[in-house]
Design a protein around this motif. Structure first.
Motif, PDB file in Angstrom:
ATOM      1  N   GLY A   1       0.821  -1.207   0.000  1.00  0.00           N
ATOM      2  CA  GLY A   1       0.000   0.000   0.000  1.00  0.00           C
ATOM      3  C   GLY A   1       0.853   1.254   0.000  1.00  0.00           C
ATOM      4  N   LYS A   2       1.948   1.232   0.759  1.00  0.00           N
ATOM      5  CA  LYS A   2       2.871   2.375   0.765  1.00  0.00           C
ATOM      6  C   LYS A   2       3.476   2.572  -0.622  1.00  0.00           C
ATOM      7  CE  LYS A   2       4.317   2.343   5.587  1.00  0.00           C
ATOM      8  NZ  LYS A   2       5.446   2.175   6.517  1.00  0.00           N
ATOM      9  N   LEU A   3       3.788   1.474  -1.276  1.00  0.00           N
ATOM     10  CA  LEU A   3       4.353   1.559  -2.619  1.00  0.00           C
ATOM     11  C   LEU A   3       3.370   2.232  -3.575  1.00  0.00           C
ATOM     12  CD1 LEU A   3       6.967   0.621  -4.053  1.00  0.00           C
ATOM     13  CD2 LEU A   3       5.715  -1.381  -4.772  1.00  0.00           C
ATOM     14  N   ARG A   4       2.117   1.902  -3.439  1.00  0.00           N
ATOM     15  CA  ARG A   4       1.078   2.532  -4.268  1.00  0.00           C
ATOM     16  C   ARG A   4       0.981   4.025  -3.961  1.00  0.00           C
ATOM     17  NH1 ARG A   4      -4.871   2.999  -3.749  1.00  0.00           N
ATOM     18  NH2 ARG A   4      -5.667   3.247  -5.846  1.00  0.00           N
ATOM     19  N   THR A   5       1.051   4.374  -2.677  1.00  0.00           N
ATOM     20  CA  THR A   5       1.004   5.782  -2.288  1.00  0.00           C
ATOM     21  C   THR A   5       2.205   6.530  -2.847  1.00  0.00           C
ATOM     22  OG1 THR A   5      -0.166   5.205  -0.256  1.00  0.00           O
ATOM     23  CG2 THR A   5       0.910   7.349  -0.309  1.00  0.00           C
ATOM     24  N   TYR A   6       3.386   5.910  -2.793  1.00  0.00           N
ATOM     25  CA  TYR A   6       4.577   6.550  -3.369  1.00  0.00           C
ATOM     26  C   TYR A   6       4.390   6.781  -4.864  1.00  0.00           C
ATOM     27  CZ  TYR A   6       7.129   5.386   0.948  1.00  0.00           C
ATOM     28  OH  TYR A   6       7.559   5.273   2.247  1.00  0.00           O
ATOM     29  N   SER A   7       3.801   5.815  -5.557  1.00  0.00           N
ATOM     30  CA  SER A   7       3.567   5.963  -6.997  1.00  0.00           C
ATOM     31  C   SER A   7       2.639   7.143  -7.281  1.00  0.00           C
ATOM     32  CB  SER A   7       2.958   4.689  -7.580  1.00  0.00           C
ATOM     33  OG  SER A   7       3.832   3.609  -7.446  1.00  0.00           O
ATOM     34  N   GLN A   8       1.593   7.266  -6.495  1.00  0.00           N
ATOM     35  CA  GLN A   8       0.661   8.381  -6.679  1.00  0.00           C
ATOM     36  C   GLN A   8       1.334   9.718  -6.380  1.00  0.00           C
ATOM     37  OE1 GLN A   8      -2.403   7.031  -4.015  1.00  0.00           O
ATOM     38  NE2 GLN A   8      -3.585   6.069  -5.652  1.00  0.00           N
ATOM     39  N   THR A   9       2.154   9.741  -5.332  1.00  0.00           N
ATOM     40  CA  THR A   9       2.866  10.977  -4.979  1.00  0.00           C
ATOM     41  C   THR A   9       3.848  11.349  -6.082  1.00  0.00           C
ATOM     42  OG1 THR A   9       2.668  10.448  -2.632  1.00  0.00           O
ATOM     43  CG2 THR A   9       4.329  12.078  -3.236  1.00  0.00           C
ATOM     44  N   LEU A  10       4.541  10.361  -6.631  1.00  0.00           N
ATOM     45  CA  LEU A  10       5.465  10.636  -7.736  1.00  0.00           C
ATOM     46  C   LEU A  10       4.730  11.212  -8.946  1.00  0.00           C
ATOM     47  CD1 LEU A  10       7.799   7.506  -7.581  1.00  0.00           C
ATOM     48  CD2 LEU A  10       8.415   9.873  -7.075  1.00  0.00           C
ATOM     49  N   SER A  11       3.563  10.683  -9.245  1.00  0.00           N
ATOM     50  CA  SER A  11       2.776  11.196 -10.378  1.00  0.00           C
ATOM     51  C   SER A  11       2.372  12.637 -10.137  1.00  0.00           C
ATOM     52  CB  SER A  11       1.521  10.344 -10.596  1.00  0.00           C
ATOM     53  OG  SER A  11       1.873   9.032 -10.920  1.00  0.00           O
ATOM     54  N   LYS A  12       1.913  12.914  -8.935  1.00  0.00           N
ATOM     55  CA  LYS A  12       1.499  14.282  -8.596  1.00  0.00           C
ATOM     56  C   LYS A  12       2.681  15.236  -8.684  1.00  0.00           C
ATOM     57  CE  LYS A  12       1.313  16.039  -4.480  1.00  0.00           C
ATOM     58  NZ  LYS A  12       1.103  16.282  -3.085  1.00  0.00           N
ATOM     59  N   LEU A  13       3.821  14.835  -8.116  1.00  0.00           N
ATOM     60  CA  LEU A  13       4.995  15.704  -8.128  1.00  0.00           C
ATOM     61  C   LEU A  13       5.531  15.902  -9.540  1.00  0.00           C
ATOM     62  CD1 LEU A  13       6.761  14.370  -4.922  1.00  0.00           C
ATOM     63  CD2 LEU A  13       5.722  16.628  -5.228  1.00  0.00           C
ATOM     64  N   ALA A  14       5.475  14.870 -10.363  1.00  0.00           N
ATOM     65  CA  ALA A  14       5.923  15.002 -11.753  1.00  0.00           C
ATOM     66  C   ALA A  14       5.060  16.022 -12.489  1.00  0.00           C
ATOM     67  CB  ALA A  14       5.880  13.654 -12.456  1.00  0.00           C
ATOM     68  N   LEU A  15       3.763  15.991 -12.236  1.00  0.00           N
ATOM     69  CA  LEU A  15       2.873  16.974 -12.863  1.00  0.00           C
ATOM     70  C   LEU A  15       3.163  18.384 -12.361  1.00  0.00           C
ATOM     71  CD1 LEU A  15      -0.489  14.980 -12.880  1.00  0.00           C
ATOM     72  CD2 LEU A  15       0.935  15.577 -14.854  1.00  0.00           C
ATOM     73  N   LEU A  16       3.424  18.514 -11.066  1.00  0.00           N
ATOM     74  CA  LEU A  16       3.756  19.828 -10.511  1.00  0.00           C
ATOM     75  C   LEU A  16       5.078  20.347 -11.066  1.00  0.00           C
ATOM     76  CD1 LEU A  16       2.689  19.384  -6.766  1.00  0.00           C
ATOM     77  CD2 LEU A  16       1.583  20.823  -8.499  1.00  0.00           C
ATOM     78  N   LEU A  17       6.057  19.467 -11.204  1.00  0.00           N
ATOM     79  CA  LEU A  17       7.333  19.880 -11.784  1.00  0.00           C
ATOM     80  C   LEU A  17       7.162  20.279 -13.247  1.00  0.00           C
ATOM     81  CD1 LEU A  17       9.748  17.210 -10.273  1.00  0.00           C
ATOM     82  CD2 LEU A  17       9.823  19.683  -9.888  1.00  0.00           C
ATOM     83  N   GLU A  18       6.349  19.530 -13.956  1.00  0.00           N
ATOM     84  CA  GLU A  18       6.104  19.824 -15.371  1.00  0.00           C
ATOM     85  C   GLU A  18       5.417  21.176 -15.543  1.00  0.00           C
ATOM     86  OE1 GLU A  18       6.621  18.922 -19.303  1.00  0.00           O
ATOM     87  OE2 GLU A  18       7.303  17.730 -17.616  1.00  0.00           O
ATOM     88  N   SER A  19       4.547  21.504 -14.583  1.00  0.00           N
ATOM     89  CA  SER A  19       3.835  22.781 -14.674  1.00  0.00           C
ATOM     90  C   SER A  19       4.703  23.956 -14.224  1.00  0.00           C
ATOM     91  CB  SER A  19       2.550  22.730 -13.841  1.00  0.00           C
ATOM     92  OG  SER A  19       2.867  22.751 -12.453  1.00  0.00           O
ATOM     93  N   GLY A  20       5.857  23.658 -13.595  1.00  0.00           N
ATOM     94  CA  GLY A  20       6.767  24.724 -13.193  1.00  0.00           C
ATOM     95  C   GLY A  20       6.486  25.320 -11.830  1.00  0.00           C
ATOM     96  N   ARG A  21       5.658  24.690 -11.033  1.00  0.00           N
ATOM     97  CA  ARG A  21       5.317  25.219  -9.702  1.00  0.00           C
ATOM     98  C   ARG A  21       6.357  24.791  -8.669  1.00  0.00           C
ATOM     99  NH1 ARG A  21      -0.911  23.538  -9.191  1.00  0.00           N
ATOM    100  NH2 ARG A  21      -1.678  24.589 -11.037  1.00  0.00           N
TER     101      ARG A  21
END
Length: 133
Positions: free
Chosen positions: A54-74
Motif C-alpha cells: 500500500g505504501k508503494l502505491r502511495t509513493y507511486s501516486q505521490t510521484l505522479s502528482k509531483l511530476a505533474l507539478l514539476l512539469e507545470s513549473g510550480r
C-alpha cells in the motif's frame, strides 16, 4: 467376588479413563493454541507486507502528482527535493518487497506467483526509474 472389590476395580478403571480423557483434552488444547499462535504470526507478517504494498502505491501516486507539478513549473526546488526523496523510498520499498529486506522487516519473495507479478511490472518500473532524470 465381593461386590465391594468389584466396585473398587470399576472405580479405578473410571478414574484412569477420566485422567486419560483430561490429559487428552489438555494436550489438544495446548496443541491447538500453538497452531493458532502460528497462524496469527503468519497473518501478522502478511499484513505487514500488504501494508508495504500500500505504501508503494502511495509513493507511486505521490510521484505522479509531483511530476505533474514539476512539469507545470510550480515550486520547482521543493517539488524536486520531494520527488527525489519519494523516488528513493519507492525504489527501496519495491526492492524490499521483491527481494526481502531486514531493515524494512520484509521476508524474501520465494513464491513463483509473486515473481511472475513482479516480472509483469518490471518494464514499466524500469521505465519510471530511467525517466527519473
Amino acid at each position: 467376588m465381593h461386590p465391594v472389590s468389584e466396585d473398587r476395580s470399576i472405580f479405578k478403571i473410571f478414574t484412569i479413563l477420566y485422567a486419560v480423557a483430561l490429559t487428552t483434552i489438555a494436550l489438544l488444547s495446548v496443541f491447538s493454541q500453538i497452531k493458532i499462535q502460528q497462524a496469527l504470526n503468519h497473518q501478522m507478517n502478511d499484513s505487514h507486507v500488504i501494508n508495504f504494498a500500500g505504501k508503494l502505491r502511495t509513493y507511486s501516486q505521490t510521484l505522479s502528482k509531483l511530476a505533474l507539478l514539476l512539469e507545470s513549473g510550480r515550486d520547482i526546488d521543493d517539488n524536486r527535493k520531494e520527488f527525489i526523496n519519494t523516488l528513493k523510498q519507492w525504489q527501496k520499498s519495491h526492492e524490499g518487497l521483491q527481494a526481502g529486506s531486514n531493515f524494512l522487516n520484509l521476508p524474501a519473495n520465494d513464491q513463483d506467483e509473486l515473481k511472475q507479478m513482479f516480472e509483469i511490472i518490471r518494464n514499466p518500473h524500469q521505465e519510471i526509474w530511467d525517466a527519473r532524470q
